[in-house]
Motif scaffolding. Structure first.
Motif, PDB file in Angstrom:
ATOM      1  N   ILE A 191      27.815  47.980  54.231  1.00 49.97           N
ATOM      2  CA  ILE A 191      29.252  47.807  54.013  1.00 49.97           C
ATOM      3  C   ILE A 191      29.487  46.636  53.071  1.00 49.97           C
ATOM      4  O   ILE A 191      30.309  46.694  52.161  1.00 49.97           O
ATOM      5  N   GLY A 195      31.116  46.823  49.073  1.00 52.26           N
ATOM      6  CA  GLY A 195      32.300  46.190  48.506  1.00 52.26           C
ATOM      7  C   GLY A 195      33.241  45.471  49.436  1.00 52.26           C
ATOM      8  O   GLY A 195      34.331  45.124  49.016  1.00 52.26           O
ATOM      9  N   ALA A 196      32.839  45.221  50.678  1.00 52.64           N
ATOM     10  CA  ALA A 196      33.773  44.569  51.587  1.00 52.64           C
ATOM     11  C   ALA A 196      34.212  43.215  51.048  1.00 52.64           C
ATOM     12  O   ALA A 196      33.393  42.420  50.620  1.00 52.64           O
ATOM     13  N   PRO A 197      35.525  42.950  51.050  1.00 51.63           N
ATOM     14  CA  PRO A 197      35.990  41.630  50.641  1.00 51.63           C
ATOM     15  C   PRO A 197      35.474  40.591  51.633  1.00 51.63           C
ATOM     16  O   PRO A 197      35.385  40.856  52.823  1.00 51.63           O
ATOM     17  N   MET A 198      35.162  39.402  51.125  1.00 49.45           N
ATOM     18  CA  MET A 198      34.594  38.371  51.994  1.00 49.45           C
ATOM     19  C   MET A 198      35.528  38.040  53.148  1.00 49.45           C
ATOM     20  O   MET A 198      35.078  37.730  54.247  1.00 49.45           O
ATOM     21  N   SER A 199      36.845  38.131  52.888  1.00 45.11           N
ATOM     22  CA  SER A 199      37.786  37.778  53.947  1.00 45.11           C
ATOM     23  C   SER A 199      37.732  38.751  55.113  1.00 45.11           C
ATOM     24  O   SER A 199      38.288  38.482  56.166  1.00 45.11           O
ATOM     25  N   SER A 200      37.029  39.892  54.932  1.00 46.26           N
ATOM     26  CA  SER A 200      36.986  40.857  56.039  1.00 46.26           C
ATOM     27  C   SER A 200      35.680  40.793  56.804  1.00 46.26           C
ATOM     28  O   SER A 200      35.436  41.601  57.701  1.00 46.26           O
ATOM     29  N   TYR A 201      34.799  39.816  56.455  1.00 50.67           N
ATOM     30  CA  TYR A 201      33.460  39.810  57.038  1.00 50.67           C
ATOM     31  C   TYR A 201      33.455  39.691  58.555  1.00 50.67           C
ATOM     32  O   TYR A 201      32.541  40.154  59.215  1.00 50.67           O
ATOM     33  N   LEU A 204      34.290  43.674  60.210  1.00 51.79           N
ATOM     34  CA  LEU A 204      33.819  44.858  59.490  1.00 51.79           C
ATOM     35  C   LEU A 204      33.909  46.073  60.403  1.00 51.79           C
ATOM     36  O   LEU A 204      33.447  46.031  61.536  1.00 51.79           O
ATOM     37  N   ASN A 205      34.511  47.124  59.894  1.00 53.55           N
ATOM     38  CA  ASN A 205      34.728  48.304  60.724  1.00 53.55           C
ATOM     39  C   ASN A 205      33.609  49.317  60.515  1.00 53.55           C
ATOM     40  O   ASN A 205      33.662  50.144  59.605  1.00 53.55           O
TER      41      ASN A 205
ATOM     42  N   LEU B  59      33.836  51.463  49.414  1.00 49.69           N
ATOM     43  CA  LEU B  59      34.475  51.572  50.725  1.00 49.69           C
ATOM     44  C   LEU B  59      35.851  52.213  50.649  1.00 49.69           C
ATOM     45  O   LEU B  59      36.714  51.756  49.921  1.00 49.69           O
ATOM     46  N   TRP B  92      32.640  45.940  45.216  1.00 50.03           N
ATOM     47  CA  TRP B  92      32.346  44.516  45.197  1.00 50.03           C
ATOM     48  C   TRP B  92      32.606  43.952  43.800  1.00 50.03           C
ATOM     49  O   TRP B  92      32.144  44.472  42.806  1.00 50.03           O
ATOM     50  N   SER B 112      36.775  43.619  45.311  1.00 49.26           N
ATOM     51  CA  SER B 112      36.946  42.841  46.543  1.00 49.26           C
ATOM     52  C   SER B 112      37.530  41.463  46.236  1.00 49.26           C
ATOM     53  O   SER B 112      38.241  40.880  47.058  1.00 49.26           O
ATOM     54  N   ASP B 116      40.372  39.074  48.204  1.00 50.67           N
ATOM     55  CA  ASP B 116      40.104  37.715  48.685  1.00 50.67           C
ATOM     56  C   ASP B 116      40.991  36.677  48.006  1.00 50.67           C
ATOM     57  O   ASP B 116      41.351  35.677  48.616  1.00 50.67           O
TER      58      ASP B 116
END
Lengths: 266, 271
Positions: A191, A195-201, A204-205, B59, B92, B112, B116
């Motif tokens: 995930i 591309g998960a944004p860092m703010s969602s770490y 994570l779903n 995602l 990303w 992403s 942020d």
């Protein structure tokens, strides 16, 4: 965590990986030529670039990362401990160069963004390429332009080779899972890579990602060769993480992963 | 986020289309070869190939996976009167960027870094920008620009038509960004947020996010002498095409502020 002993490629190789690799090996003359080009031209180029540009990760300077590498080598039973380098890249990226003496390059982003267990998955994947005998052919893919200078008329090989390299990733992902032995860790790493944004770490779903992977289907389309080649060109930049997750989940859900752990785990 | 936004029911592309866009589009449609390339793209499933790669790698934003971001998307579609909510993906990337892919069933891809580094209304500005491309039917030509070099190499005698078509195509592509920026503003309905988004895109260090000097930037935008795009040196024009994915940020801000100053933006809100 179980240490795995005595298992080999046949126990975990992805079906798509088997095909082309065998075909390539069958052509004996080609095999010799490939060996020569790889060790004399490609390896040298790769070595100079990597050792000249990247940061060598040493026991003295970064003991934690080095001992993590040793742990992973031990868990998935790899023949030797590779050299590790890090290069500045803000995303999560790894690459292994060198056929007989592998050097793994980890991006600084990977080190900054992943936790220890997620790093196990990543290291397992790279070591997986080494263990599975992929490196020679991956080097070929990566440095194709050098090969084509020495061997004319081999351009037709490029397409199946690049398609194969995607399948090689599916095999390596399985070793990544065996290295961390936790499907959620593997999926979380994917995930983050997808591309998960860092703010969602922190939230994570994983189930939503599993759902996306299950719904994704690669339909077969008939392409002309030229178009297929172009896709393969575009392919290098695209990580295919959702597809990789789908493949890994299929293997995991089939029970073969558990079986392997039971049979070969100490 | 500014909550009381006007729902712009009945909004049409010509309400916000930038005149440079219209002019460049007319020129593009008159250029030899544009129909040939367009047909090639449709016949050979270029859109399909692109989408498979993107949807297989990034995602997907759904109500379950990223509820807050999905809400932005739904809200934005309501505001701009976009009936079919497109799919949204996150890839990303450490910069503030977004793109749209596909013309029949477009998908939007956000980096992403955008999530942020930007606040609610700035994100609404950028989502609105991408929806503007979709609403204004830019996507076929955008795809053409993206795959231009591949396609040209596969059409017989491609390079005969290519250079003038390429110029017309890339030039129009830059102009279409001005139109999309207007859609972005209509979506967030927050002039400060759009200025902030431009400032962040043009190079604001994260450390300074809490104390941005709008006035300096706005002044810079107004001073940007090359406002008269037509009067520009041909060389400068050529260089601006070679620029990355969007025209100069400061120029984009200048054009948008101009539009606000002319009263056109307010008029649409009161429609």
């Amino acid at each position: 965590m179980r240490k795995l002993r005595g298992f080999d490629l046949a126990d975990y190789q992805h079906e798509g990986d088997k095909g082309t690799l065998l075909d390539l090996k069958k052509v004996a003359v080609l095999e010799k030529a490939v060996d020569w080009v790889v060790s004399n031209a490609i390896e040298k180029v790769a070595e100079v670039q990597q050792t000249g540009n990247s940061l060598f990760i040493s026991e003295a300077a970064t003991p934690e990362l080095c001992s993590l590498v040793k742990e992973v080598v031990d868990v998935i039973d790899v023949a030797q401990v590779p050299q590790i380098y890090s290069s500045w890249r803000y995303d999560i990226y790894t690459q292994t160069d060198g056929d007989k003496n592998p050097r793994i390059s980890i991006s600084s982003g990977a080190i900054d963004l992943l936790d220890k267990n997620e790093m196990r998955f990543l290291l397992g994947h790279e070591l997986g390429h080494f263990k599975s005998g992929h490196l020679k052919y991956l080097l070929l893919c990566r440095y194709w332009t050098i090969l084509s200078k020495y061997l004319t008329g081999t351009n037709l090989l490029r397409i199946p080779l690049m398609i194969w390299s995607r399948n090689a990733d599916y095999t390596a992902d399985r070793l990544g899972l065996l290295a961390c032995q936790d499907i959620n860790v593997a999926l979380r790493t994917m995930i983050k890579m997808a591309g998960a944004p860092m703010s969602s770490y922190n939230e994570l779903n994983v189930p939503a990602f599993i759902k996306q992977a299950e719904e994704f289907e690669l339909h077969k389309i008939d392409f002309g060769d030229k178009i297929a080649e172009k896709i393969c060109n575009m392919d290098n930049a695209i990580p295919w993480m959702v597809k990789r997750a789908a493949e890994l989940l299929t293997w995991y859900n089939s029970g073969k992963y558990e079986e392997l752990l039971m049979r070969y785990g100490m | 986020m500014k909550i009381n936004k006007e729902m712009l029911v009945g909004l049409q592309p010509d309400n916000y289309e930038h005149p440079f866009d219209k002019k460049a589009l007319d020129a593009l449609e008159d250029t030899t070869g544009v129909k040939v390339v367009g047909d090639f793209i449709n016949k050979h499933l270029v859109e399909r190939m692109y989408k498979i790669q993107y949807t297989g790698s990034h995602l997907k934003v759904t109500k379950e996976s990223y509820p807050k971001i999905y809400q932005y998307l739904e809200f934005a579609c309501k505001i701009l009167d976009v009936r079919d909510v497109p799919e949204l993906y996150i890839e990303w990337g450490y910069s503030i960027n977004a793109c749209t892919v596909g013309s029949e069933h477009p998908i939007i891809i956000l980096q992403s870094g955008l999530i942020d580094l930007c606040d609610d209304d700035e994100i609404m500005f950028i989502i609105g920008h991408e929806l503007g491309h979709i609403k204004s039917n830019h996507m076929l030509y955008h795809m053409m620009a993206q795959v231009f070099n591949y396609v040209i190499s596969m059409i017989p005698f491609g390079n005969v038509i290519s250079s003038s078509l390429q110029y017309a195509l890339y030039y129009w592509s830059r102009m279409s960004e001005f139109t999309a920026d207007r859609a972005g503003l209509l979506c967030c309905q927050n002039k400060d947020a759009s200025v902030r988004a431009f400032m962040k895109m043009s190079g604001m260090p994260i450390k300074q996010y809490d104390e941005m000097h709008y006035e300096t930037f706005i002044q810079q935008a107004r001073n940007f002498k090359q406002l008269d795009y037509d009067g520009m040196n041909k060389i400068i024009k050529f260089i601006s095409i070679a620029d990355d994915s969007h025209p100069w940020t400061v120029m984009r801000a200048a054009e948008l502020l101009n539009w606000i100053d002319n009263g056109c933006y307010d008029r649409i809100l009161r429609m």
